[in-house]
Design a protein around this motif. Structure first.
Motif, PDB file in Angstrom:
ATOM      1  N   THR A 134      15.181 -29.007 -15.406  1.00 48.68           N
ATOM      2  CA  THR A 134      15.444 -29.348 -16.563  1.00 48.68           C
ATOM      3  C   THR A 134      13.799 -28.598 -16.884  1.00 48.68           C
ATOM      4  N   PHE A 135      12.896 -28.027 -15.167  1.00 47.88           N
ATOM      5  CA  PHE A 135      11.673 -27.543 -16.392  1.00 47.88           C
ATOM      6  C   PHE A 135      10.912 -26.761 -15.015  1.00 47.88           C
ATOM      7  N   ALA A 136       9.875 -25.604 -15.296  1.00 45.54           N
ATOM      8  CA  ALA A 136       9.844 -24.475 -14.896  1.00 45.54           C
ATOM      9  C   ALA A 136       8.410 -24.001 -14.999  1.00 45.54           C
ATOM     10  N   VAL A 137       7.523 -23.718 -14.736  1.00 45.39           N
ATOM     11  CA  VAL A 137       5.886 -23.489 -15.217  1.00 45.39           C
ATOM     12  C   VAL A 137       5.416 -22.193 -13.577  1.00 45.39           C
ATOM     13  N   GLY A 138       4.901 -21.723 -14.221  1.00 47.96           N
ATOM     14  CA  GLY A 138       4.119 -20.803 -13.715  1.00 47.96           C
ATOM     15  C   GLY A 138       3.233 -19.875 -13.486  1.00 47.96           C
ATOM     16  N   ILE A 139       2.388 -19.306 -12.964  1.00 51.87           N
ATOM     17  CA  ILE A 139       1.408 -18.758 -13.214  1.00 51.87           C
ATOM     18  C   ILE A 139       1.087 -17.254 -11.572  1.00 51.87           C
ATOM     19  N   GLU A 140       1.014 -15.899 -12.658  1.00 51.74           N
ATOM     20  CA  GLU A 140       1.157 -14.773 -11.319  1.00 51.74           C
ATOM     21  C   GLU A 140      -0.204 -13.810 -11.761  1.00 51.74           C
ATOM     22  N   ALA A 141      -0.594 -13.247 -10.858  1.00 47.89           N
ATOM     23  CA  ALA A 141      -2.101 -12.238 -11.297  1.00 47.89           C
ATOM     24  C   ALA A 141      -2.233 -11.339  -9.810  1.00 47.89           C
ATOM     25  N   PHE A 142      -2.000 -10.267 -10.115  1.00 45.25           N
ATOM     26  CA  PHE A 142      -1.948  -9.188  -9.584  1.00 45.25           C
ATOM     27  C   PHE A 142      -3.468  -8.580  -9.873  1.00 45.25           C
ATOM     28  N   GLN A 143      -4.427  -7.904  -8.811  1.00 51.74           N
ATOM     29  CA  GLN A 143      -4.767  -6.043  -8.647  1.00 51.74           C
ATOM     30  C   GLN A 143      -4.391  -5.372  -8.363  1.00 51.74           C
ATOM     31  N   GLN A 144      -4.687  -4.441  -8.515  1.00 58.08           N
ATOM     32  CA  GLN A 144      -3.863  -3.142  -7.650  1.00 58.08           C
ATOM     33  C   GLN A 144      -5.455  -2.072  -8.132  1.00 58.08           C
ATOM     34  N   VAL A 145      -5.520  -1.514  -6.767  1.00 51.52           N
ATOM     35  CA  VAL A 145      -6.573  -0.638  -6.481  1.00 51.52           C
ATOM     36  C   VAL A 145      -6.108   0.610  -6.784  1.00 51.52           C
ATOM     37  N   GLN A 146      -6.801   1.427  -7.295  1.00 49.21           N
ATOM     38  CA  GLN A 146      -5.498   3.104  -7.258  1.00 49.21           C
ATOM     39  C   GLN A 146      -6.739   3.651  -7.060  1.00 49.21           C
ATOM     40  N   GLU A 147      -7.045   4.396  -5.775  1.00 48.66           N
ATOM     41  CA  GLU A 147      -7.968   5.450  -5.291  1.00 48.66           C
ATOM     42  C   GLU A 147      -8.201   6.503  -6.106  1.00 48.66           C
ATOM     43  N   ASN A 148      -8.649   7.568  -6.422  1.00 49.09           N
ATOM     44  CA  ASN A 148      -9.152   8.997  -6.789  1.00 49.09           C
ATOM     45  C   ASN A 148      -7.519   8.474  -8.083  1.00 49.09           C
ATOM     46  N   ASN A 149      -7.698   7.853  -8.822  1.00 44.20           N
ATOM     47  CA  ASN A 149      -6.337   8.111  -9.381  1.00 44.20           C
ATOM     48  C   ASN A 149      -6.838   7.887 -11.181  1.00 44.20           C
ATOM     49  N   ASN A 194       0.717  -1.265  -0.438  1.00 43.18           N
ATOM     50  CA  ASN A 194       0.309   0.073   0.357  1.00 43.18           C
ATOM     51  C   ASN A 194       0.901   1.100   0.687  1.00 43.18           C
ATOM     52  N   GLU A 195       0.521   2.614  -0.440  1.00 40.53           N
ATOM     53  CA  GLU A 195       0.920   3.376  -0.796  1.00 40.53           C
ATOM     54  C   GLU A 195       0.274   4.558  -1.217  1.00 40.53           C
ATOM     55  N   TRP A 196       0.352   5.814  -0.146  1.00 40.66           N
ATOM     56  CA  TRP A 196      -0.926   6.940  -0.142  1.00 40.66           C
ATOM     57  C   TRP A 196       0.258   7.612  -0.708  1.00 40.66           C
ATOM     58  N   ALA A 197      -0.515   8.931  -2.028  1.00 35.93           N
ATOM     59  CA  ALA A 197       0.138   9.467  -2.931  1.00 35.93           C
ATOM     60  C   ALA A 197      -0.303  11.284  -2.141  1.00 35.93           C
ATOM     61  N   GLN A 198      -1.856  11.372  -1.668  1.00 33.25           N
ATOM     62  CA  GLN A 198      -2.437  12.345  -1.407  1.00 33.25           C
ATOM     63  C   GLN A 198      -3.148  11.987  -0.240  1.00 33.25           C
ATOM     64  N   SER A 199      -3.230  12.673   0.802  1.00 39.43           N
ATOM     65  CA  SER A 199      -4.501  12.296   1.877  1.00 39.43           C
ATOM     66  C   SER A 199      -5.459  13.242   1.533  1.00 39.43           C
ATOM     67  N   HIS A 200      -5.704  14.902   0.858  1.00 42.20           N
ATOM     68  CA  HIS A 200      -6.824  15.332   0.540  1.00 42.20           C
ATOM     69  C   HIS A 200      -6.072  16.490  -0.558  1.00 42.20           C
ATOM     70  N   PRO A 201      -7.445  16.819  -1.189  1.00 40.86           N
ATOM     71  CA  PRO A 201      -8.164  16.769  -0.292  1.00 40.86           C
ATOM     72  C   PRO A 201      -9.103  15.847  -1.029  1.00 40.86           C
ATOM     73  N   ASN A 202      -8.340  14.921  -2.401  1.00 39.11           N
ATOM     74  CA  ASN A 202      -8.723  13.582  -2.148  1.00 39.11           C
ATOM     75  C   ASN A 202      -8.437  12.374  -2.221  1.00 39.11           C
ATOM     76  N   GLN A 203      -8.606  12.185  -1.769  1.00 36.81           N
ATOM     77  CA  GLN A 203      -7.790  10.854  -1.109  1.00 36.81           C
ATOM     78  C   GLN A 203      -7.059   9.716  -2.097  1.00 36.81           C
ATOM     79  N   LYS A 204      -6.038   9.940  -2.057  1.00 40.00           N
ATOM     80  CA  LYS A 204      -5.498   9.056  -3.519  1.00 40.00           C
ATOM     81  C   LYS A 204      -3.530   7.986  -2.499  1.00 40.00           C
ATOM     82  N   SER A 205      -4.281   6.809  -3.508  1.00 34.86           N
ATOM     83  CA  SER A 205      -3.384   6.120  -2.906  1.00 34.86           C
ATOM     84  C   SER A 205      -3.795   4.688  -3.805  1.00 34.86           C
ATOM     85  N   LYS A 206      -2.600   3.553  -3.733  1.00 31.39           N
ATOM     86  CA  LYS A 206      -2.840   2.349  -4.684  1.00 31.39           C
ATOM     87  C   LYS A 206      -2.525   1.067  -4.192  1.00 31.39           C
ATOM     88  N   THR A 207      -3.181   0.347  -3.907  1.00 29.69           N
ATOM     89  CA  THR A 207      -3.127  -0.861  -2.786  1.00 29.69           C
ATOM     90  C   THR A 207      -3.266  -2.042  -3.924  1.00 29.69           C
TER      91      THR A 207
END
Length: 332
Positions: A197-212, A172-185
C-alpha cells in the motif's frame, strides 16, 4: 511554456495553451516459453515521438530477446534487445511510467532498451541479492553506427523480506578515442522501500561526459579553443500510496543539473544545453475502478533556472506546466 527551448522533456517544445488528446505510450508484447531452459520476449512500442516519415504514428521493436535460463546456477544469459539494468529496479518501485519516466530515463542519461548480451541472476534462491552485467551497442533501439560498445554493471540487495531495496550501478560508453578521447561514464544509486500500500524511493546519479563540450575563444570568429568535460547529475525523490481501496496518490520531485562544471565565463557551442538547471514536480491521484484500469488526474511541472542569462539574454526563470488526465490500462 518555457522561453528557452533547450530541453528534451515531453512538453519542452509545446506551444503555450496547447491542448491535445494523445497516446503517450502503447506496448504490445508476448512472452513465450520455448522449453524448460529457453524463453523469448517480444514488445512492439509506440512512445509518443515514434513517427513515420509522413508524420503518422509508428511502432518499433523495443524488446526482442532469447533467454537461456540457468546457464549457471540462478543465472540467465539474455541475447537481443532488452531493458538495461540502469534504472530497472527504481522503475519497478516507482511503477508510474505511465505518468513519467524515472529521472535517468527522462533526462536521456540512459536508454530504456538496448541490443546486447546480458548475464543476470540471483546470489541466493530467494533473490535477496542479485546482479546484471551487460555489453551492448549503446544505441538504444537504433542500429549500431560505430565500433564502440557500452558496458553495464549492476548489483542489488533486498532486506526486511524484500521491502527495502538497495541498487548500485555503473556504465561506460566510448564515442571517440581520438583526437580527443570522448566517453560517458555513469554512476547511480537507488534506495527504496515498498509494501502493498505504500512506497518511497530516492535515486541519484552522476555522469562524467569526457570532452563532451566545445568552447570557443570568441563569439566572432567562432574558432574552437578546447573541449571540456561535463558532469551531469540529478536526484529524484518520490512517494506513492493508497488513500482508499480504489484511490491512491503519487508525488515526485527531481533536481537535474546537466553540467555542474558549467562556467559563465566560457563561450559554448550552440548545441550546449548545460546552462539550465531544472526542478521537476509531479503530483496526481490514481483512481482504479477495477484492476488494471487507472484514471489519473495529475500536474506535470518543470522549472528552469538560466545560469547564462547575461550572455543569451533570456530570462533567468521559466517553466513548463501541464494539467493532464492520464488513462492507463493493461489487457492480458
Amino acid at each position: 511554456t518555457n522561453k528557452f527551448g533547450m530541453t528534451n522533456t515531453q512538453y519542452g517544445s509545446t506551444a503555450k495553451d496547447f491542448n491535445s488528446l494523445e497516446f503517450r505510450r502503447i506496448y504490445l508484447g508476448y512472452d513465450y516459453d520455448i522449453s524448460e531452459h529457453f524463453s523469448s520476449q517480444l514488445i512492439l512500442a509506440y512512445e509518443g515521438t515514434s513517427l513515420a516519415s509522413d508524420g503518422n504514428r509508428s511502432i518499433y521493436i523495443k524488446i526482442a530477446n532469447l533467454r537461456w535460463k540457468n546457464i549457471i546456477h540462478n543465472g540467465d544469459l539474455v541475447i537481443g534487445a532488452m531493458a538495461p539494468p540502469t534504472f530497472a529496479n527504481s522503475e519497478s518501485v516507482w511503477s508510474y511510467r505511465s505518468l513519467e519516466k524515472t529521472i535517468m530515463d527522462m533526462r536521456k542519461i540512459g536508454a530504456s532498451n538496448d541490443v546486447g548480451i546480458s548475464l543476470q541472476g540471483k546470489l541466493n534462491d530467494k533473490g535477496d541479492y542479485g546482479y546484471n552485467f551487460m555489453i551492448s551497442n549503446g544505441s538504444g533501439a537504433k542500429p549500431e553506427t560505430d565500433r564502440f560498445k557500452k558496458f553495464y554493471a549492476n548489483v542489488y540487495a533486498k532486506f526486511m523480506d524484500q521491502k527495502i531495496i538497495l541498487d548500485l550501478g555503473a556504465d561506460n560508453e566510448w564515442a571517440q578515442s581520438h583526437p580527443n578521447q570522448k566517453s560517458k561514464t555513469t554512476y547511480k544509486v537507488f534506495l527504496g522501500y515498498q509494501t502493498k500500500t505504500f512506497a518511497v524511493g530516492i535515486e541519484a546519479f552522476q555522469q562524467v561526459q569526457e570532452n563532451n563540450s566545445l568552447i570557443y575563444n570568441d563569439q566572432v570568429p567562432a574558432t574552437i579553443q578546447d573541449t571540456v568535460n561535463a558532469l551531469a547529475s540529478g536526484i529524484s525523490v518520490f512517494a506513492r500510496g493508497s488513500i482508499t481501496k480504489k484511490m491512491g496518490y503519487v508525488l515526485r520531485y527531481d533536481y537535474y543539473n546537466p553540467d555542474s562544471k558549467f562556467s559563465a565565463n566560457n563561450i559554448y557551442a550552440a548545441s550546449y544545453t548545460g546552462m539550465y538547471t531544472e526542478s521537476f514536480v509531479l503530483a496526481g491521484l490514481d483512481f482504479a475502478p477495477i484492476k488494471n484500469v487507472h484514471l489519473m488526474p495529475n500536474i506535470w511541472y518543470d522549472m528552469y533556472n538560466n545560469r547564462y542569462s547575461d550572455v543569451n539574454n533570456l530570462s533567468k526563470k521559466s517553466n513548463d506546466l501541464a494539467f493532464r488526465l492520464t488513462v492507463h490500462y493493461i489487457f492480458r
